[in-house]
Motif scaffolding. Structure first.
Motif, mmCIF file in Angstrom:
data_model
loop_
_atom_site.group_PDB
_atom_site.id
_atom_site.type_symbol
_atom_site.label_atom_id
_atom_site.label_comp_id
_atom_site.label_asym_id
_atom_site.label_seq_id
_atom_site.Cartn_x
_atom_site.Cartn_y
_atom_site.Cartn_z
ATOM 1 N N ILE A 72 0.786 -1.182 -0.031
ATOM 2 C CA ILE A 72 0.014 0.041 0.035
ATOM 3 C C ILE A 72 0.776 1.227 -0.067
ATOM 4 O O ILE A 72 1.611 1.150 0.809
ATOM 5 N N THR A 73 0.723 2.081 -0.910
ATOM 6 C CA THR A 73 1.407 3.433 -1.038
ATOM 7 C C THR A 73 0.273 4.553 -0.744
ATOM 8 O O THR A 73 -0.482 4.486 -1.893
ATOM 9 N N LEU A 74 0.290 5.242 0.109
ATOM 10 C CA LEU A 74 -0.549 6.255 0.340
ATOM 11 C C LEU A 74 0.275 7.695 -0.065
ATOM 12 O O LEU A 74 1.242 7.948 0.505
ATOM 13 N N GLN A 75 -0.407 8.475 -1.117
ATOM 14 C CA GLN A 75 0.107 9.600 -1.621
ATOM 15 C C GLN A 75 -0.334 10.753 -1.073
ATOM 16 O O GLN A 75 -1.567 11.031 -0.839
ATOM 17 N N LYS A 89 1.196 11.820 7.179
ATOM 18 C CA LYS A 89 2.488 11.321 7.519
ATOM 19 C C LYS A 89 2.822 10.820 8.877
ATOM 20 O O LYS A 89 3.658 9.999 9.053
ATOM 21 N N GLU A 90 1.884 10.753 9.739
ATOM 22 C CA GLU A 90 1.966 10.606 11.172
ATOM 23 C C GLU A 90 1.149 8.992 11.236
ATOM 24 O O GLU A 90 1.357 8.553 12.316
ATOM 25 N N PRO A 93 4.751 -2.887 8.105
ATOM 26 C CA PRO A 93 5.240 -3.588 6.694
ATOM 27 C C PRO A 93 4.171 -3.722 5.796
ATOM 28 O O PRO A 93 2.876 -3.707 5.905
ATOM 29 N N GLY A 94 4.813 -3.161 4.542
ATOM 30 C CA GLY A 94 3.772 -3.275 3.425
ATOM 31 C C GLY A 94 3.151 -1.912 3.137
ATOM 32 O O GLY A 94 2.374 -1.961 2.331
ATOM 33 N N PHE A 95 3.272 -0.966 4.077
ATOM 34 C CA PHE A 95 2.658 0.331 3.772
ATOM 35 C C PHE A 95 3.782 1.441 3.740
ATOM 36 O O PHE A 95 4.581 1.527 4.748
ATOM 37 N N GLU A 96 3.580 2.448 2.983
ATOM 38 C CA GLU A 96 4.677 3.630 3.035
ATOM 39 C C GLU A 96 3.519 4.861 2.584
ATOM 40 O O GLU A 96 2.701 4.749 1.903
ATOM 41 N N ILE A 97 4.510 6.001 2.963
ATOM 42 C CA ILE A 97 3.832 7.158 2.410
ATOM 43 C C ILE A 97 4.676 7.690 1.475
ATOM 44 O O ILE A 97 5.860 7.824 1.514
ATOM 45 N N PHE A 98 4.111 8.202 0.202
ATOM 46 C CA PHE A 98 4.713 8.925 -0.827
ATOM 47 C C PHE A 98 4.637 10.572 -1.020
ATOM 48 O O PHE A 98 3.281 10.703 -1.143
ATOM 49 N N ASP A 99 5.444 11.197 -0.728
ATOM 50 C CA ASP A 99 5.237 12.563 -0.567
ATOM 51 C C ASP A 99 5.174 13.146 -1.888
ATOM 52 O O ASP A 99 6.034 13.764 -2.387
ATOM 53 N N LEU A 100 3.810 13.067 -2.438
ATOM 54 C CA LEU A 100 3.807 13.506 -3.868
ATOM 55 C C LEU A 100 3.728 15.233 -3.885
ATOM 56 O O LEU A 100 4.000 16.033 -4.816
ATOM 57 N N TYR A 101 3.256 15.909 -2.913
ATOM 58 C CA TYR A 101 2.729 17.212 -2.858
ATOM 59 C C TYR A 101 3.889 18.312 -3.143
ATOM 60 O O TYR A 101 3.736 19.081 -4.255
#
Length: 214
Positions: free
Chosen positions: A132-135, A157-158, A163-171
Motif C-alpha cells: 500500500i502506497t498512500l500519496q 504522514k503520522e 510492513p507493506g505500507f508507506e507514504i509517498f510525498d507527492l505534494y
C-alpha cells in the motif's frame, strides 16, 4: 465474500458525494463490474485526479495497472468500494484521496486522516501481501485550500507505517514557493494537465517497475 457482493449496490453512495457525483459514482461502479480487476493487478485508487489519468497501464508500460479513480469521490467512497480491492488482492495499491472532503466545510483534516487510516487497516488485515502506497494530497491553485491540505498531509504522514505500507510525498513535487499548484501542471487549479501526469508517472515509475517485475 461472493464476487457479486464486492461492489456497492445501486443507490449506495456517500452522504458527502455531490448529487452529480452520485450519478457518476454509480456509473463508474457499473464500469468496474463489467471490467473487474484480476488477481495480482496494481491499482490506482482515488478520485478525479486518478480517473483523469486514463490508461495507467499504458503510462507505466504494464497492462495490469488499473484505474480505479472516480471523479468527485471522497474518503468514505473509497471505504464503500474497498471490497473490490480486498477480493482481488492486488500486488499493490496507490491511494490518492481527500481533496474533495476538504472542499466540504463540514469535514476537515482529522476526518480525512481517520477514514484513510481505517481504509489502510482494512486492506492490510484482509490482504497483507498487498503493498500500500498512500500519496499525499496535491496542492491546488487556490489559497483557501492551502492550510487544510498542509494540515491533512501532516496528519497522513503520522499514520503508523507498518510492513507493506508507506507514504509517498507527492505534494512538494507539484507545489510552487507559495505552496500552490504549479500553473504548468493544472488547467483549472485542481486537475492535472498532461505534464502533471507525466511527472506523476515519472515519480512512481521505478517503484512500480520493481513491483510489476515480481
Amino acid at each position: 465474500m461472493h464476487q457479486q457482493n464486492i461492489y456497492p449496490a445501486k443507490g449506495v453512495h456517500s452522504n458527502y458525494h455531490a448529487d452529480k457525483n452520485k450519478i457518476h459514482f454509480a456509473a463508474r461502479i457499473e464500469t468496474f463490474m463489467s471490467d473487474p480487476l484480476n488477481y495480482g493487478d496494481i491499482v490506482m485508487f482515488g478520485d478525479s485526479i486518478t480517473e483523469q489519468g486514463g490508461d495507467w497501464g499504458e503510462r507505466f508500460g504494464f497492462p495490469f495497472i488499473k484505474n480505479r479513480g472516480i471523479s468527485g469521490d471522497v474518503t468514505e467512497g473509497l471505504l464503500l468500494r474497498v471490497a473490490e480491492i480486498i477480493y482481488y488482492k492486488p500486488k499493490a495499491v496507490y491511494i490518492l484521496i481527500g481533496v474533495n472532503d476538504l472542499f466540504n466545510p463540514l469535514l476537515g483534516p482529522f476526518y480525512v486522516r481517520d477514514n484513510i487510516a481505517a481504509l489502510i487497516q482494512m486492506i492490510q488485515e484482509a490482504t497483507p501481501e498487498t503493498a500500500i502506497t498512500l500519496q499525499t494530497i496535491l496542492p491546488t491553485a487556490g489559497t483557501e485550500m492551502r492550510e487544510k491540505i498542509a494540515a491533512t498531509n501532516k496528519l497522513l504522514k503520522e499514520i503508523n507505517t507498518l510492513p507493506g505500507f508507506e507514504i509517498f510525498d507527492l505534494y512538494p513535487h507539484f507545489a510552487d514557493e507559495d505552496d500552490l499548484l504549479l500553473p504548468g501542471f493544472t488547467h483549472d487549479g485542481l486537475h492535472l494537465t498532461e505534464a502533471g501526469y507525466e511527472l506523476w508517472t515519472k515519480l512512481l515509475k521505478d517503484k512500480i517497475t520493481v513491483q510489476a517485475s515480481h
